[in-house]
Design an enzyme around this catalytic site. Structure first.
Site, PDB file in Angstrom:
ATOM      1  N   LYS A  11      69.634  17.678  35.368  1.00 28.57           N
ATOM      2  CA  LYS A  11      69.059  18.391  36.501  1.00 28.57           C
ATOM      3  C   LYS A  11      70.162  19.112  37.274  1.00 28.57           C
ATOM      4  O   LYS A  11      71.358  18.821  37.124  1.00 28.57           O
ATOM      5  CB  LYS A  11      68.375  17.400  37.456  1.00 28.57           C
ATOM      6  CG  LYS A  11      67.130  16.721  36.931  1.00 28.57           C
ATOM      7  CD  LYS A  11      66.577  15.776  37.994  1.00 28.57           C
ATOM      8  CE  LYS A  11      65.353  15.020  37.505  1.00 28.57           C
ATOM      9  NZ  LYS A  11      64.189  15.894  37.350  1.00 28.57           N
ATOM     10  N   ARG A  29      57.112  10.028  30.900  1.00 27.04           N
ATOM     11  CA  ARG A  29      55.978   9.834  29.990  1.00 27.04           C
ATOM     12  C   ARG A  29      56.346   8.914  28.831  1.00 27.04           C
ATOM     13  O   ARG A  29      55.476   8.263  28.253  1.00 27.04           O
ATOM     14  CB  ARG A  29      55.475  11.177  29.491  1.00 27.04           C
ATOM     15  CG  ARG A  29      56.439  11.964  28.610  1.00 27.04           C
ATOM     16  CD  ARG A  29      56.088  13.432  28.532  1.00 27.04           C
ATOM     17  NE  ARG A  29      56.310  14.094  29.820  1.00 27.04           N
ATOM     18  CZ  ARG A  29      55.923  15.334  30.098  1.00 27.04           C
ATOM     19  NH1 ARG A  29      55.305  16.050  29.185  1.00 27.04           N
ATOM     20  NH2 ARG A  29      56.155  15.857  31.287  1.00 27.04           N
TER      21      ARG A  29
END
Length: 502
Positions: free
Chosen positions: A281, A355
């Site tokens: 990020k 996920r």
């Protein structure tokens, strides 16, 4: 333990003499300013001392009906009133909860440690909303500073309500205040965990926090460490957590009252810090990523609260805990992972890690034969783009389940909004080298993530996914939320469990 400072919460028919500040509502009846439910003794005291009733005085001092506005009135005979706007028209339960929180927060800023809240709530529903809001508004993350805080914490909150004014029993109101203390306390516990820095709250210590918190009630616990996870085939959790020295955990909590007829399974994302892995990020993008475990915090806190409330429902909760960092042992884009149960997944992006850990936990939960599975995760920026920062997405392939979850969010006073999982979304997850990919293209990312998760829940099991990425963390005080973690989802999960009781 990382435990929030909770005020004592009680119910009284009248304002206690030791209250530093009395929080009251302010609205209008036509052109006239009104403070509904203000005890007559205070009306007389202010009128005698100041020469006008408190509502008129509040208006002269600038009070507005706008929800969230506050005005502090001068002290009369040792009592200070703090008028908080209730909005125009009849105040909803959410309005009352928000007003109570705003009032208590403002009272604390004014130096009060003992606060009475008199918002003309006299029936069970309104009293519980006010009590919840008052406790939630008292919270400020203390942090780890070495100096004394500028304001003392609120130590005592008294909700002023007389059941006779609603033709009810005072014992019913007392019960609602007791429940409010448990529910709001659970939400503040979740906030405290979310606010904790990641160098203190990492998978091992988060699991320890969960176990310690579960001892408050009749909740059994189990923690799988890195060796057990690897041996039992939890390929998603193991891969995501493999880049960190703080190795992953899967924490399981279970509350199983004897007479329960329904079984609710909760699954929470517990990424204690998300740097994005090798798909790193930006610096700004990772600053608040200590909050990426808000889903796990919500399901743990809610499960213990459900047990403390002694709701007649079987609840099992899973918290998938990992830290997603880049290193020479980190997993890679294009890796093929074998998930719990044997499904293979081509990893598309290491910053779509949530996920993967959730898929493992959901696959494990299939053995529990639940009546309903609900997962909670700070999963996608796409959901934030769709709904903003104050509402979470509700995904399900069942209209009945979607409606049930929506009913719970409304009863809890939280904001959830249904989003679709179009049939063609499955095409985004097709892979040439594995059973499916973890991510799809640029568009519809929240729906694609939900479709991915659905693949790991048994086809005949009712399921819902709550994407709380937006409202899980805030940089400003608003309503019942203070800056930092919000504990969103806790109240919704409790209400969902309440609604599923036999």
């Amino acid at each position: 333990m990382l435990t929030p400072a909770l005020p004592t919460l009680s119910l009284a028919k009248s304002v206690r003499e030791d209250a530093d500040i009395v929080v009251v509502g302010f609205t209008r009846d036509g052109e006239s300013p009104v403070i509904p439910g203000l005890p007559e003794s205070l009306v007389k005291a202010y009128t005698k001392k100041v020469g006008q009733n408190p509502a008129a005085l509040a208006e002269d001092l600038g009070a507005k009906p706008k929800l969230g506005s506050t005005t502090l009135l001068p002290s009369v005979d040792g009592t200070k009133l703090l008028a908080v706007g209730l909005g125009e028209g009849a105040a909803s339960l959410s309005d009352l909860r928000s007003a109570a929180a705003t009032g208590v927060r403002a009272a604390r800023s004014a130096g009060a440690t003992k606060v009475a809240v008199a918002l003309a709530a006299h029936d069970p529903e309104t009293v519980r909303a006010v009590a919840e809001g008052a406790v939630l508004g008292s919270y400020t993350y203390a942090g780890l500073v070495s100096t004394e805080p500028s304001t003392a914490p609120v130590e005592q909150i008294t909700v002023v309500a007389d059941a006779k004014q609603a033709d009810g029993k005072q014992s019913a109101l007392t019960d609602q205040v007791t429940q409010a203390a448990i529910i709001a306390g659970a939400q503040l516990t979740a906030r405290e965990w979310v606010n904790a820095p990641a160098n203190l709250l990492y998978p091992e210590t988060f699991a320890e926090e969960a176990l310690a918190h579960a001892r408050r009630a009749k909740v059994t616990t189990e923690v799988l460490g890195p060796e057990e996870l690897a041996a039992q085939g939890y390929g998603g959790i193991t891969a995501v957590g493999g880049g960190s020295a703080h190795l992953p955990r899967l924490t399981r909590l279970e509350y199983a009252p004897r007479n329960a007829k329904a079984h609710l399974v909760l699954v929470g994302k517990g990424i204690t810090f998300d740097a994005g892995g090798l798909d790193l990020k930006t610096a700004d993008g990772m600053y608040t990523m200590k909050s990426d475990m808000a889903g796990a915090a919500a399901v743990i806190a809610a499960t213990v609260a459900i047990a403390e409330l002694e709701l007649d429902i079987h609840v099992t909760a899973y918290a998938a805990m990992a830290e997603n960092l880049p290193s020479d042992t980190a997993y890679r884009p294009s890796d093929v992972l074998t998930m719990y149960g044997g499904t293979t997944v081509e990893n598309a992006n290491t910053d779509a890690e949530g996920r993967l850990v959730m898929a493992d936990a959901l696959a494990r939960a299939n053995a529990d034969q639940a009546d309903l599975v609900v997962d909670v995760a700070t999963l996608t920026g796409a959901c934030m783009v769709a709904l903003g920062m104050n509402a979470f997405g509700i995904f399900s392939d069942s209209e009945e389940v979607t409606g049930r979850v929506q009913d719970a969010t409304e009863a809890a006073g939280e904001r959830g909004w249904p989003l679709p999982i179009p049939a063609e979304t499955a095409e985004e997850l097709e892979s040439k080298v594995a059973d499916l990919k973890s991510s799809g293209g640029r568009y519809g990312g929240a729906s694609t993530a939900a479709a991915f998760l659905r693949r790991f829940v048994a086809a005949d099991t009712a399921w819902a996914h709550l994407d709380i990425a937006g409202p899980s963390f805030t940089d400003k005080a608003r309503g019942e939320n203070s800056p930092g973690g919000t504990g969103v989802g806790v109240r919704t999960l409790i209400e969902l469990a309440r609604g599923m009781q036999a």
